[in-house]
Scaffold this active site. Structure first.
Site, PDB file in Angstrom:
ATOM      1  CD  GLU A 410      -3.566  -1.151  -0.411  1.00  0.00           C
ATOM      2  OE1 GLU A 410      -3.044   0.442  -0.701  1.00  0.00           O
ATOM      3  OE2 GLU A 410      -3.968  -1.430   0.126  1.00  0.00           O
ATOM      4  CD  GLU A 472      -3.855  -7.525   2.755  1.00  0.00           C
ATOM      5  OE1 GLU A 472      -4.374  -6.943   3.258  1.00  0.00           O
ATOM      6  OE2 GLU A 472      -2.610  -6.982   2.841  1.00  0.00           O
TER       7      GLU A 472
HETATM    8  C1  IPT Z   1      -5.642  -3.835   3.483  1.00  0.00           C
HETATM    9  C2  IPT Z   1      -3.974  -3.681   4.095  1.00  0.00           C
HETATM   10  O1  IPT Z   1      -2.960  -3.781   2.951  1.00  0.00           O
HETATM   11  C3  IPT Z   1      -3.537  -4.496   5.176  1.00  0.00           C
HETATM   12  O2  IPT Z   1      -2.099  -4.027   5.763  1.00  0.00           O
HETATM   13  C4  IPT Z   1      -4.977  -4.118   6.184  1.00  0.00           C
HETATM   14  O3  IPT Z   1      -4.594  -2.879   7.122  1.00  0.00           O
HETATM   15  C5  IPT Z   1      -6.072  -4.235   5.421  1.00  0.00           C
HETATM   16  O4  IPT Z   1      -6.681  -3.671   4.989  1.00  0.00           O
HETATM   17  C6  IPT Z   1      -7.450  -4.103   6.042  1.00  0.00           C
HETATM   18  O5  IPT Z   1      -7.043  -5.224   7.277  1.00  0.00           O
HETATM   19  S1  IPT Z   1      -5.948  -1.928   2.786  1.00  0.00           S
HETATM   20  C7  IPT Z   1      -7.242  -1.950   2.043  1.00  0.00           C
HETATM   21  C8  IPT Z   1      -7.820  -0.583   2.171  1.00  0.00           C
HETATM   22  C9  IPT Z   1      -7.069  -2.608   0.836  1.00  0.00           C
END
Ligand code: IPT
Length: 926
Positions: A410, A472
């Site tokens: 990010e 993710e």
């Molecule tokens: C995404 C992040 O990469 C991760 O660190 C964590 O914050 C997650 O979200 C949520 O728990 S970023 C999000 C804007 C998709």
């Protein structure tokens, strides 16, 4: 040196980065008790660095540690937002600064005659910026919290009373590059060591251990910082010169079979021990391969976290994490969002996990500045970016487990990221480069997305020309994640989709004296992101959430499919050779069966039993492994052998009992309006229509919850329209929220049966109900003594329409307390699905049996929905003296709208005309 902590320059005085190595050179561990002083600002005199400075009045602090976790200052949590003004490279004026001092003597065997010889002082992790002095001489400074730093110090050492002084600033220019979604926790949180450097040292080693799957041979070449000899006795390799290659038949390294060979690399002065794994990562026709086989990454994101120690993890905790991942069929880990402690990677090599090793980089908070001046594209930051990547790759380059380098997380996009990718590819062409933020795939080798919906995941998997993965997905915040099975089915179906990493491994709840586990805001942070840091598959104390059990099921490496009389077993990853197969029939028996390593079809046992009978097949470990004992269940599946008999709700009827202003039917008594007032002679209440549930994190953060609030699902009122007492007791009601002309006609028909009572609930919506509802249920209050629950349905863990993959059909028993899933922020939980019947009994075994004409969802609690919804921490839930029992014939799915897509359409619940029947009968002890 002034304002080094507010400078784009990442450090000064440091040695070049190199591999983390196990060497026979003496090493002095400087962890232990240090002297410590905390100041609120950074611009302090540096007199404390003088060897004779008197620190006797200072505090003591263990190192490694984060000082806020020892009562000095406070932890603080923000996700995306910087907790200081965005004004790079300036950190805020309020900049907690911890001065640390440690006095040490050199061990006797360290000395080379009178001199100490060459030595290197190493820091494995300090957040966020440190300036270092040894014996009054300044060594330099560094940033890069989760990265190693070394200084040459031999010329400064004395045999006795060496004084190491370290000034650590919580905030620095480096903080702009470390905006990861986690607690801000300053301190020397990883080891500090002093390493002897012999004459003719071996400072760095780069192992290249490739595997050619077409020949079965491995090629080993070790590059080193000095000429050295390489030995791998198991492979008959002795005295191989560094820089030259040898090719020999080998067993490969993989996550399933992590074969390592012990090797040594020796100069006249030093021997380094390595564990070599042979494997080649390649991309062929857009498919990511290891050793010629598609990499099926069934992963999780892992932050380093411990509820007492923050990111200063004990070794046993790292090992426990890897073991738990292995035991839950997880085969890959993304080290979000920084290189982990080096010992964690050794464990991944040893026990077998594919690793995406991520650089310590995130600038997410620039989002709130429209990405203006985002460091990723600002030339002054370029050296810091490259410095971070070099320190990542150089430290970790010898791990066979690492299959992708990740530039960070990010940080939007820009030339500095592209420069990191270029440098990485040049330094280590053997591993592809990953970075999710390069949406154009201009400088990465794999296309990565986060939280893509199922539809997008399918579409990208189909059109991509290069490997695709979800770095993710399946946000495991609170109850959930929903929709996991559907994601994994997409991974399985698309060769160019290499899989994904669930967000995330563990809830970052810090142990708290009043709140049990704290999250954002619990330390009165002026800016915080609440419980968004509580989004893991493990609770903070590392007990499993239902989500982890679902991951285990979704990631099973074995597939079963059933025909009427046979089961086909197919390996999904690796082969079946280490497994034993068992079957159980409940009620009925147990047995074993054999399946060839490559898979096969086997006849099902013949079972003659009445009633609803299920066969469960289990793949279990045939022998002890490094990560679980023989008998550990790896995979299972169920198949119904006999259909259920007709539901027993139509048992012989008996007359309705009527008294003045009262009615009775089986174990139930009613007042004159037809309201239930007693069951089994004890006070009881209900039934009441319920369309709402205490919001899950996914409900609350997703927008649906606002809709539910707006509609008034949580504040339904009830009007009794009519009671008709004939053969049955018929009660007509209208249920509706205030301020709305929508409503629901609910008719309760109580039919007396022989010692029992059947209840038919008719539900008929009035007006439009276009939005999904949370659930369709009736709620009862029952005596609190009936706290032993037995049921035939899915269990033992909770299930909702799109979760509960781990819940199998069977007969289960739990106390009411055990039925609760202790989510850190309380929310809807604990439902048991597909319940055919349940009994609620007291300690003596007396109570009530509730049988559904159709399977139902059962939730039993000692508090109300309103109390559950109002609690912010689980220790605020106080058990009342009665039970709240909810029987539902539908729930809206869970989804992952807290970050990602909501509930898939087939798990949505809409209000429509419905009728369902339940039978209530007494249960007697024995
Ligand atoms: C995404 C992040 O990469 C991760 O660190 C964590 O914050 C997650 O979200 C949520 O728990 S970023 C999000 C804007 C998709």
């Amino acid at each position: 040196m002034t304002n080094y902590y507010a400078d784009f320059v990442p450090g000064a005085g440091r040695r070049a980065p190199r591999a983390a190595l196990t060497s026979d050179a003496p090493c002095l561990d400087l962890s232990g008790t240090w002297r410590f002083r905390l100041s609120p600002r950074a611009d302090l005199p540096d007199d404390f660095s003088a060897p004779d400075f008197d620190d006797s009045e200072w505090l003591v602090l263990p190192v490694p540690s984060h000082w806020p976790l020892y009562g000095h200052g406070m932890p603080a949590y923000t996700n995306v937002a910087y907790p200081f003004p965005i004004d790079p490279p300036h950190p805020p004026e309020d900049n907690p600064t911890g001065d640390h001092r440690r006095v040490f003597d050199l061990p006797a065997d360290w000395l080379d005659g009178e001199t100490a010889g060459e030595a290197v002082l190493r820091f494995d992790g300090v957040e966020s910026c440190a300036r270092v002095w040894l014996n009054g001489t300044e060594l330099g400074f560094f940033t890069g919290s989760r990265l190693p730093t070394e200084f040459d110090v031999g010329h400064l050492l004395s045999p006795e009373r060496n004084v190491l002084a370290v000034r650590v600033h919580q905030w620095s220019a480096g903080s702009y590059l470390e905006d990861q979604d986690q607690w801000w926790l300053p301190g020397i949180f990883r080891g500090v060591t002093l390493r002897r450097r012999p004459a003719e040292p071996l400072d760095d080693v780069f192992v290249h251990a490739d595997y050619d799957h077409t020949t079965g041979e491995g090629t080993l070449r070790v590059d080193a910082a000095a000429p050295a000899r390489v030995s791998v006795s198991e492979l008959g390799i002795a005295d191989l010169a560094t820089g030259s290659a040898v090719t020999v038949p080998v067993e490969t390294w993989s996550a399933e079979s992590p074969r390592l060979y012990d090797a040594t690399v020796t100069t006249p002065g030093e021997t380094v021990s390595l564990r070599v794994g042979f494997r080649t990562v390649s991309i062929v026709d857009g498919v990511l391969l290891a050793n010629g086989t598609p990499l099926a990454l069934r992963g999780v994101n892992r932050h380093e976290f411990h509820p007492d120690f923050g990111r200063a993890l004990p070794y046993e905790t790292m090992r426990a994490d890897v073991l738990a991942m292995k035991q839950h069929n997880i085969n890959a880990v993304r080290t979000s969002h920084y290189p982990p402690h080096p010992a964690f990677l050794d464990l991944c090599d040893e026990l077998g996990l594919w690793v995406v090793d991520e650089c310590d980089l995130e600038t997410h908070g620039f989002l709130f500045a429209g990405w203006r001046d985002n460091p990723s594209d600002v030339p002054q930051w370029r050296e810091s970016y490259l410095d971070r990547m070099r320190r990542t790759v150089e430290r970790d380059k010898n791990h066979p487990s690492i299959v992708l380098w990740s530039l960070g997380n990010e940080s939007h996009t820009g030339a500095n990221l592209a420069a990191m990718a270029d440098w990485t590819r040049e330094r280590d062409p053997s591993r592809p480069v990953h970075y999710e933020g390069d949406h154009e795939c201009a400088y990465v080798d794999v296309h990565s997305e986060m939280y893509a919906s199922h539809k997008e995941t399918a579409a990208i998997s189909e059109r991509t020309q290069i490997p695709f993965l979800l770095c993710e997905y399946a946000h495991a915040m609170g109850n959930g994640p929903g929709g996991l099975a559907e994601y994994v089915a997409l991974f399985d179906a698309h060769p160019r989709c290499a899989g994904g990493f669930v967000w995330e491994w563990i809830d970052h709840g810090l142990r708290h004296p009043e709140l049990e586990f704290a999250y954002g805001g619990d330390y009165d942070e002026p800016l915080h992101d609440g419980n968004f840091v509580i989004d893991g598959l493990l609770f903070p104390d590392r007990t499993s959430s239902p989500g982890l059990l679902d991951v285990k099921k979704a990631y099973e490496p074995v597939r079963f499919s059933f025909a009427p009389d046979a089961v086909t077993v197919t390996p999904a990853r690796g082969d079946l050779s280490g497994l034993r197969f068992e079957w159980t029939v409940e009620p009925g028996g147990v047995g074993t069966f054999d399946v060839p390593a490559a898979g096969g079809t086997v006849s099902l046992p013949e079972v003659r039993t009445e009633g609803e009978v299920w066969l469960t097949v289990h793949a279990v470990l045939a022998a002890d492994t490094a990560w679980a004992r023989a008998g550990h269940e790896v995979a299972w599946a169920q198949h119904r052998l006999h259909a259920p008999p007709p539901a027993p709700v139509a048992s012989p009827s008996s007359p309705l009992r009527t008294h003045v202003g009262k009615y009775g039917a089986g174990p139930a008594t009613f007042d004159g309006t037809g309201r239930l007032v007693g069951l089994l002679g004890a006070p009881a209440g209900g039934p009441r229509l319920r369309l709402w549930r205490p919001p899950t994190d996914n409900d609350r953060i997703g927008r649906l919850y606002e809709t539910w609030l707006g509609t008034g699902l949580h504040r339904l009122t009830e009007r009794f329209d009519e009671v008709v007492a004939g053969d049955d007791l018929v009660v007509r009601t209208r249920v509706a929220p205030a301020a709305s002309d929508r409503g629901v006609r609910v008719t309760y028909t109580w039919s007396p049966r022989d010692r029992a009572v059947a209840l038919t609930v008719g539900v008929e919506p009035e007006g439009g109900w276009p939005e999904p509802i949370a659930k369709l249920a009736v709620a009862f209050t029952l005596p609190g003594t009936l706290d032993q629950v037995r049921w035939f349905g899915r269990g033992p863990s909770e299930s909702y329409p799109d979760t509960g993959l781990a819940a199998r059909v069977g007969r289960f028993h739990a106390s009411v307390d055990e039925l609760q899933t202790p989510y850190i922020r309380p929310q809807e939980n604990g439902r048991r699905a597909d319940v055919r019947w349940a009994t609620l009994t007291d300690a003596a075994g007396a109570g009530l049996k509730i049988t559904g004409a159709e399977p139902y969802g059962l939730t039993v609690r000692r508090w109300s929905d309103t109390e559950l919804a109002a609690a912010t921490h689980r220790n605020q839930l106080v058990a009342g003296d009665h039970l709240e029992v909810s029987i539902d014939v539908g729930q809206h799915g869970i989804g992952t709208a807290s970050c990602g897509p909501g509930t898939l359409p087939n798990y949505e619940l809409f209000l429509k005309k419905t009728e369902f029947t339940l039978l209530f009968e007494p249960v007697r002890p024995g």
